[in-house]
Design a protein around this motif. Structure first.
Motif, PDB file in Angstrom:
ATOM      1  N   ALA A 243       6.719 -15.784  -2.608  1.00 17.37           N
ATOM      2  CA  ALA A 243       5.722 -16.814  -2.902  1.00 17.37           C
ATOM      3  C   ALA A 243       4.602 -16.267  -3.782  1.00 17.37           C
ATOM      4  N   ALA A 244       4.207 -14.999  -3.534  1.00 17.04           N
ATOM      5  CA  ALA A 244       3.135 -14.416  -4.333  1.00 17.04           C
ATOM      6  C   ALA A 244       3.548 -14.250  -5.780  1.00 17.04           C
ATOM      7  N   GLU A 245       4.837 -14.022  -6.005  1.00 17.27           N
ATOM      8  CA  GLU A 245       5.310 -13.871  -7.384  1.00 17.27           C
ATOM      9  C   GLU A 245       5.240 -15.186  -8.155  1.00 17.27           C
ATOM     10  N   LEU A 246       5.207 -16.321  -7.441  1.00 13.52           N
ATOM     11  CA  LEU A 246       5.165 -17.633  -8.104  1.00 13.52           C
ATOM     12  C   LEU A 246       3.742 -18.088  -8.393  1.00 13.52           C
ATOM     13  N   LEU A 247       2.750 -17.330  -7.892  1.00 15.66           N
ATOM     14  CA  LEU A 247       1.372 -17.743  -8.135  1.00 15.66           C
ATOM     15  C   LEU A 247       1.009 -17.532  -9.605  1.00 15.66           C
ATOM     16  N   PRO A 248       0.096 -18.347 -10.138  1.00 16.47           N
ATOM     17  CA  PRO A 248      -0.314 -18.186 -11.540  1.00 16.47           C
ATOM     18  C   PRO A 248      -1.095 -16.888 -11.709  1.00 16.47           C
ATOM     19  N   PRO A 249      -1.001 -16.313 -12.895  1.00 10.14           N
ATOM     20  CA  PRO A 249      -1.730 -15.060 -13.136  1.00 10.14           C
ATOM     21  C   PRO A 249      -3.217 -15.242 -12.906  1.00 10.14           C
ATOM     22  N   THR A 253      -4.474 -13.745  -7.561  1.00 11.40           N
ATOM     23  CA  THR A 253      -3.043 -13.460  -7.415  1.00 11.40           C
ATOM     24  C   THR A 253      -2.791 -11.954  -7.297  1.00 11.40           C
ATOM     25  N   GLU A 254      -3.522 -11.179  -8.106  1.00 15.68           N
ATOM     26  CA  GLU A 254      -3.356  -9.718  -8.033  1.00 15.68           C
ATOM     27  C   GLU A 254      -3.756  -9.192  -6.661  1.00 15.68           C
ATOM     28  N   LEU A 255      -4.845  -9.741  -6.089  1.00 14.77           N
ATOM     29  CA  LEU A 255      -5.278  -9.292  -4.756  1.00 14.77           C
ATOM     30  C   LEU A 255      -4.228  -9.633  -3.704  1.00 14.77           C
ATOM     31  N   VAL A 256      -3.680 -10.854  -3.796  1.00 12.54           N
ATOM     32  CA  VAL A 256      -2.662 -11.244  -2.813  1.00 12.54           C
ATOM     33  C   VAL A 256      -1.435 -10.355  -2.931  1.00 12.54           C
ATOM     34  N   ARG A 257      -0.985 -10.128  -4.169  1.00 12.34           N
ATOM     35  CA  ARG A 257       0.200  -9.296  -4.360  1.00 12.34           C
ATOM     36  C   ARG A 257      -0.037  -7.854  -3.879  1.00 12.34           C
ATOM     37  N   ASP A 258      -1.268  -7.352  -4.115  1.00 12.11           N
ATOM     38  CA  ASP A 258      -1.595  -5.991  -3.672  1.00 12.11           C
ATOM     39  C   ASP A 258      -1.549  -5.891  -2.151  1.00 12.11           C
ATOM     40  N   ARG A 259      -2.110  -6.881  -1.457  1.00 14.53           N
ATOM     41  CA  ARG A 259      -2.123  -6.851   0.013  1.00 14.53           C
ATOM     42  C   ARG A 259      -0.715  -7.046   0.572  1.00 14.53           C
ATOM     43  N   VAL A 260       0.070  -7.896  -0.072  1.00 18.47           N
ATOM     44  CA  VAL A 260       1.451  -8.091   0.382  1.00 18.47           C
ATOM     45  C   VAL A 260       2.247  -6.803   0.208  1.00 18.47           C
ATOM     46  N   ALA A 261       2.037  -6.122  -0.931  1.00 16.67           N
ATOM     47  CA  ALA A 261       2.746  -4.858  -1.153  1.00 16.67           C
ATOM     48  C   ALA A 261       2.332  -3.808  -0.127  1.00 16.67           C
ATOM     49  N   ALA A 262       1.009  -3.757   0.203  1.00 16.20           N
ATOM     50  CA  ALA A 262       0.540  -2.798   1.203  1.00 16.20           C
ATOM     51  C   ALA A 262       1.151  -3.101   2.570  1.00 16.20           C
ATOM     52  N   LEU A 263       1.233  -4.395   2.901  1.00 17.14           N
ATOM     53  CA  LEU A 263       1.806  -4.769   4.184  1.00 17.14           C
ATOM     54  C   LEU A 263       3.294  -4.454   4.247  1.00 17.14           C
ATOM     55  N   ARG A 264       3.999  -4.658   3.132  1.00 12.43           N
ATOM     56  CA  ARG A 264       5.433  -4.308   3.097  1.00 12.43           C
ATOM     57  C   ARG A 264       5.621  -2.796   3.249  1.00 12.43           C
ATOM     58  N   THR A 265       4.751  -2.020   2.590  1.00 14.98           N
ATOM     59  CA  THR A 265       4.839  -0.553   2.722  1.00 14.98           C
ATOM     60  C   THR A 265       4.584  -0.130   4.165  1.00 14.98           C
ATOM     61  N   LEU A 266       3.576  -0.727   4.801  1.00 16.63           N
ATOM     62  CA  LEU A 266       3.287  -0.411   6.198  1.00 16.63           C
ATOM     63  C   LEU A 266       4.475  -0.752   7.094  1.00 16.63           C
ATOM     64  N   THR A 267       5.097  -1.904   6.842  1.00 13.04           N
ATOM     65  CA  THR A 267       6.254  -2.304   7.651  1.00 13.04           C
ATOM     66  C   THR A 267       7.416  -1.335   7.475  1.00 13.04           C
ATOM     67  N   GLU A 268       7.681  -0.937   6.245  1.00 13.91           N
ATOM     68  CA  GLU A 268       8.763   0.017   5.999  1.00 13.91           C
ATOM     69  C   GLU A 268       8.460   1.375   6.636  1.00 13.91           C
TER      70      GLU A 268
END
Length: 426
Positions: A243-249, A253-268
């Motif tokens: 969903a974050a990838e579909l947000l407009p530039p 959007t960059e903040l959301v994508r950064d937090r989602v990436a951090a959360l994915r890294t934490l989960t992994e």
């Protein structure tokens, strides 16, 4: 990380079996000496008393014969040769007395009393038989005491050794549990056999086994909880990332994508830690050139890290896991330290050093702890935890310290690859 230091007794302390054996020997010797002295004194007093009574009785008869003008009995004489001087002096002062002394190489019981003219009337009684009886008694006491001490020491050492073996077994199991082997149990045979009396060692063994079972149950519950949470988070995070990838530039959007990436890294990271905790990780070993691998890790990290190859080495390792360990150490140096960050390869030893404030004291003393950071540092403490867990899978040793001139220093020691036949490898 659980930093273990196996507790060893100092050499002067000795073991429980040695201490118990020494105590038993000392007590047996003291008891044997006391009983021997009592028996010796009692028998000697009785023997000397009988000889003294006999000598005094003969002295009385000799005195009567001397006063009546009759001839003296054999063994009686006035101022005889060999009469002890002290006894002669006593008789000269008008008193009677007895004394044991050697005469012609034989022990004799002397009894002396006053005679006319300041002389001494004395009687000599053979004391050799009584002396031999006392000497034989002393030898019997020594032999019997030695045999009794030996038998007592053997029985006591056997009993103490059995207890000491059980205590050592309990201590070994405790060390295994401290090292992470939660399946270790004492399983004392006395606990299983209810017909045998239960002692303190059995109580300690039961308490240790109960503690290990409870600890294992709690840790397994925590591991399952961590793994379940991480697994459950993967699905919604995947959707959130899409969903974050579909947000407009834009900045939001960059903040959301950064937090989602951090959360994915934490989960992994949590999933990787849960796999390491379960001990199901398997090594895919191969021979690698350590210097080339280190340079590849630094290039992939996208950081400005200096690589120094003092002495290259071929190591037998799992490339993916080793890259993960070195990557985490380099990333930790840039994230929590200060540049320059230097990765040094010296044979099978790889060090990563930064020039920041160094590791916290708890980390140096006890190793990294997940979700614990100090000094306002950002992060979750999982990077070093994963590095430590992966290094254990590799059979390597990862140590954390602070450099004397400042900065954090991580040292990874890897096992060398076996040298080909017919060649040597330092």
């Amino acid at each position: 990380m659980s930093v273990l230091s196996s507790v060893r007794l100092p050499q002067w302390a000795g073991t429980l079996a040695v201490k118990a054996a020494v105590f038993i020997i000392v007590m047996c010797c003291a008891l044997a000496a006391l009983l021997g002295i009592l028996v010796h004194v009692q028998v000697t007093d009785q023997t000397v008393g009988q000889a003294r009574d006999l000598a005094l009785a003969r002295l009385t008869d000799a005195t009567q014969a001397y006063e009546a003008g009759d001839s003296l009995l054999p063994g009686a004489a006035v101022d005889p040769e060999g009469l002890p001087t002290s006894l002669r002096t006593l008789a000269a002062h008008g008193e009677r007395g007895t004394m044991v002394a050697d005469h012609h190489g034989r022990p004799s019981m002397w009894a002396a009393g006053p005679a006319d003219g300041g002389r001494a009337l004395a009687v000599e009684v053979d004391y050799a038989q009584q002396a031999r009886t006392i000497e034989g008694l002393d030898r019997a006491i020594l032999w019997s005491s030695g045999l009794a001490i030996g038998a007592t020491v053997l029985v006591g050492a056997f009993a103490v050794t059995r207890v000491a073996r059980r205590l050592h077994a309990t201590a070994r199991v405790a060390r295994r549990i401290s090292a992470g082997d939660l399946d270790a149990r004492v399983d004392d045979p006395r606990v299983k056999d209810l017909t045998q009396p239960q002692d303190e060692v059995a109580a300690v063994a039961v308490a240790l086994d109960t503690m290990a079972s409870s600890l294992q149950s709690k840790l397994l519950s925590e591991q399952r909880f961590t793994a379940d949470v991480a697994h459950e988070l993967r699905t919604p995070l995947t959707g959130l990332h899409a969903a974050a990838e579909l947000l407009p530039p834009g900045r939001p959007t960059e903040l959301v994508r950064d937090r989602v990436a951090a959360l994915r890294t934490l989960t992994e990271d949590l999933l990787e830690i849960s796999r390491l905790d379960t001990g199901r990780e398997r090594l895919e070993a191969d021979t690698e050139e350590l210097g080339a691998l280190a340079e590849r890790v630094v290039r992939g990290s996208g950081t400005v890290t200096e690589v120094r190859v003092v002495r290259d080495a071929r190591v037998e390792t799992d490339r993916r896991r080793l890259e993960r360990v070195l990557g985490n150490l380099v990333a930790n140096g840039h994230r929590h330290g200060r540049t320059p960050v230097v990765l040094t390869v010296d044979g099978p030893v790889v060090t990563v050093r930064d020039h920041g404030d160094g590791y916290p004291e708890y980390l140096v003393a006890h190793g990294p702890q997940r979700f614990r950071t100090e000094g306002g540092a950002k992060g979750h403490g999982l990077g070093l935890t994963i590095a430590l867990g992966q290094s254990e899978v590799l059979g390597a040793r990862l140590e954390f310290a602070n450099a004397p001139d400042g900065g954090a220093l991580a040292r990874l020691t890897l096992p060398l690859a076996p040298a080909p036949e017919g060649t040597g490898q330092d």
